[in-house]
Design a protein around this motif. Structure first.
Motif, PDB file in Angstrom:
ATOM      1  N   ASN A 214      36.684  41.965 106.939  1.00  0.00           N
ATOM      2  CA  ASN A 214      35.233  41.849 106.852  1.00  0.00           C
ATOM      3  C   ASN A 214      34.588  42.980 107.640  1.00  0.00           C
ATOM      4  OD1 ASN A 214      32.738  40.440 106.234  1.00  0.00           O
ATOM      5  ND2 ASN A 214      32.659  39.963 108.421  1.00  0.00           N
ATOM      6  N   ILE A 215      33.466  43.454 107.124  1.00  0.00           N
ATOM      7  CA  ILE A 215      32.665  44.431 107.860  1.00  0.00           C
ATOM      8  C   ILE A 215      31.246  43.885 107.957  1.00  0.00           C
ATOM      9  CG2 ILE A 215      31.768  46.788 107.942  1.00  0.00           C
ATOM     10  CD1 ILE A 215      34.194  47.629 106.210  1.00  0.00           C
ATOM     11  N   ALA A 216      30.785  43.675 109.180  1.00  0.00           N
ATOM     12  CA  ALA A 216      29.395  43.270 109.403  1.00  0.00           C
ATOM     13  C   ALA A 216      28.587  44.546 109.580  1.00  0.00           C
ATOM     14  CB  ALA A 216      29.287  42.390 110.645  1.00  0.00           C
ATOM     15  N   ARG A 217      27.582  44.722 108.740  1.00  0.00           N
ATOM     16  CA  ARG A 217      26.802  45.960 108.740  1.00  0.00           C
ATOM     17  C   ARG A 217      25.415  45.749 109.322  1.00  0.00           C
ATOM     18  NH1 ARG A 217      29.620  49.881 106.571  1.00  0.00           N
ATOM     19  NH2 ARG A 217      31.271  49.365 105.091  1.00  0.00           N
ATOM     20  N   LEU A 218      24.927  46.789 109.956  1.00  0.00           N
ATOM     21  CA  LEU A 218      23.556  46.806 110.458  1.00  0.00           C
ATOM     22  C   LEU A 218      22.604  47.156 109.323  1.00  0.00           C
ATOM     23  CD1 LEU A 218      24.276  48.741 113.775  1.00  0.00           C
ATOM     24  CD2 LEU A 218      23.900  46.275 113.505  1.00  0.00           C
ATOM     25  N   ALA A 219      21.317  47.066 109.588  1.00  0.00           N
ATOM     26  CA  ALA A 219      20.304  47.328 108.551  1.00  0.00           C
ATOM     27  C   ALA A 219      20.432  48.733 107.964  1.00  0.00           C
ATOM     28  CB  ALA A 219      18.902  47.118 109.122  1.00  0.00           C
ATOM     29  N   ASP A 220      20.888  49.698 108.756  1.00  0.00           N
ATOM     30  CA  ASP A 220      21.034  51.069 108.253  1.00  0.00           C
ATOM     31  C   ASP A 220      22.329  51.280 107.468  1.00  0.00           C
ATOM     32  OD1 ASP A 220      23.026  51.160 110.174  1.00  0.00           O
ATOM     33  OD2 ASP A 220      22.083  52.720 111.385  1.00  0.00           O
ATOM     34  N   GLY A 221      23.140  50.223 107.316  1.00  0.00           N
ATOM     35  CA  GLY A 221      24.381  50.312 106.549  1.00  0.00           C
ATOM     36  C   GLY A 221      25.605  50.648 107.376  1.00  0.00           C
ATOM     37  N   SER A 222      25.414  51.003 108.628  1.00  0.00           N
ATOM     38  CA  SER A 222      26.575  51.331 109.463  1.00  0.00           C
ATOM     39  C   SER A 222      27.297  50.058 109.896  1.00  0.00           C
ATOM     40  CB  SER A 222      26.139  52.139 110.686  1.00  0.00           C
ATOM     41  OG  SER A 222      25.313  51.360 111.532  1.00  0.00           O
ATOM     42  N   ALA A 223      28.563  50.207 110.156  1.00  0.00           N
ATOM     43  CA  ALA A 223      29.370  49.057 110.580  1.00  0.00           C
ATOM     44  C   ALA A 223      29.013  48.670 112.003  1.00  0.00           C
ATOM     45  CB  ALA A 223      30.850  49.389 110.488  1.00  0.00           C
ATOM     46  N   PHE A 224      28.862  47.374 112.229  1.00  0.00           N
ATOM     47  CA  PHE A 224      28.682  46.843 113.584  1.00  0.00           C
ATOM     48  C   PHE A 224      30.015  46.298 114.093  1.00  0.00           C
ATOM     49  CE2 PHE A 224      27.258  43.276 116.432  1.00  0.00           C
ATOM     50  CZ  PHE A 224      26.926  44.098 117.504  1.00  0.00           C
ATOM     51  N   THR A 225      30.620  45.396 113.323  1.00  0.00           N
ATOM     52  CA  THR A 225      31.962  44.924 113.646  1.00  0.00           C
ATOM     53  C   THR A 225      32.842  45.025 112.401  1.00  0.00           C
ATOM     54  OG1 THR A 225      31.454  42.602 113.139  1.00  0.00           O
ATOM     55  CG2 THR A 225      31.212  43.309 115.444  1.00  0.00           C
ATOM     56  N   VAL A 226      34.112  45.244 112.641  1.00  0.00           N
ATOM     57  CA  VAL A 226      35.098  45.291 111.571  1.00  0.00           C
ATOM     58  C   VAL A 226      36.231  44.348 111.971  1.00  0.00           C
ATOM     59  CG1 VAL A 226      36.650  46.726 110.202  1.00  0.00           C
ATOM     60  CG2 VAL A 226      34.531  47.710 111.117  1.00  0.00           C
ATOM     61  N   ASP A 227      36.478  43.348 111.132  1.00  0.00           N
ATOM     62  CA  ASP A 227      37.592  42.429 111.337  1.00  0.00           C
ATOM     63  C   ASP A 227      38.746  42.881 110.456  1.00  0.00           C
ATOM     64  OD1 ASP A 227      36.224  40.570 113.075  1.00  0.00           O
ATOM     65  OD2 ASP A 227      35.125  39.902 111.304  1.00  0.00           O
ATOM     66  N   LEU A 228      39.935  42.955 111.038  1.00  0.00           N
ATOM     67  CA  LEU A 228      41.098  43.363 110.276  1.00  0.00           C
ATOM     68  C   LEU A 228      42.320  42.594 110.736  1.00  0.00           C
ATOM     69  CD1 LEU A 228      42.534  46.633 111.663  1.00  0.00           C
ATOM     70  CD2 LEU A 228      40.272  45.929 112.379  1.00  0.00           C
ATOM     71  N   GLU A 229      43.347  42.655 109.938  1.00  0.00           N
ATOM     72  CA  GLU A 229      44.658  42.134 110.283  1.00  0.00           C
ATOM     73  C   GLU A 229      45.632  43.291 110.302  1.00  0.00           C
ATOM     74  OE1 GLU A 229      46.082  39.140 107.618  1.00  0.00           O
ATOM     75  OE2 GLU A 229      44.860  37.571 108.532  1.00  0.00           O
ATOM     76  N   LEU A 230      46.370  43.393 111.392  1.00  0.00           N
ATOM     77  CA  LEU A 230      47.451  44.358 111.497  1.00  0.00           C
ATOM     78  C   LEU A 230      48.753  43.569 111.476  1.00  0.00           C
ATOM     79  CD1 LEU A 230      45.992  46.695 114.266  1.00  0.00           C
ATOM     80  CD2 LEU A 230      46.031  47.078 111.793  1.00  0.00           C
ATOM     81  N   ASP A 231      49.400  43.562 110.335  1.00  0.00           N
ATOM     82  CA  ASP A 231      50.628  42.788 110.115  1.00  0.00           C
ATOM     83  C   ASP A 231      50.468  41.347 110.604  1.00  0.00           C
ATOM     84  OD1 ASP A 231      53.200  42.386 109.136  1.00  0.00           O
ATOM     85  OD2 ASP A 231      54.127  42.932 111.035  1.00  0.00           O
TER      86      ASP A 231
END
Length: 150
Positions: free
Chosen positions: A31-48
């Motif tokens: 998941n990527i939570a984006r700010l109003a300007d479209g930039s990423a605020f938080t990025v959730d990922l799984e590494l293995d």
């Protein structure tokens, strides 16, 4: 309850996440939570399978080697591939540590290392530790040879 690892980046969280999922097998951006300007605020990922959140929090809390991600792998080929990909644009460190191009610290270690370090023979453990201290990228055969020859 869920336990995740959380890292504060100045502004490169999304680029870092994309790079990490390219390098680490069985990984994906969740998941990527984006700010109003479209930039990423938080990025959730799984590494293995390990959940990680990256935050673009701005300056003020730089990454240090006090926290790192450890990759434990079974073969020298995996060590070489992961190390070479992660250190590209970053800095090698001692004993399997490196800092990647985004400033995050990693350890790339062979799965045999704990067995070599917690053996019943202190001389063998000392020989492995001495060999390890001479390395940046770990050479598993050299560690095994140090253990076997002590």
């Amino acid at each position: 309850m869920a336990v995740t690892t959380f890292f504060w980046f100045e502004s490169a969280a999304e680029a870092a996440a994309q790079r990490y999922v390219e390098i680490v097998p069985n990984s994906r951006v969740l998941n990527i939570a984006r700010l109003a300007d479209g930039s990423a605020f938080t990025v959730d990922l799984e590494l293995d399978g390990q959940r990680v959140t990256l935050l673009n929090g701005g300056p003020g809390h730089p990454l240090t080697d006090a926290a790192s991600i450890q990759l434990i792998v079974d073969t020298q080929e995996e060590i070489d591939r992961l190390w070479d990909a992660l250190v590209e644009g970053g800095q090698p460190g001692p004993c399997g540590w490196l800092t990647d191009r985004f400033g995050l610290s990693w350890q790339v270690a062979p799965s045999v290392l704990p067995q070599l370090m917690i053996g019943e023979d202190p001389a063998k453990t000392a020989a492995v530790a001495a060999a390890l201290q001479t390395m940046s990228k770990i050479d598993a055969k050299t560690l095994q040879d140090a253990y076997d020859q002590a």
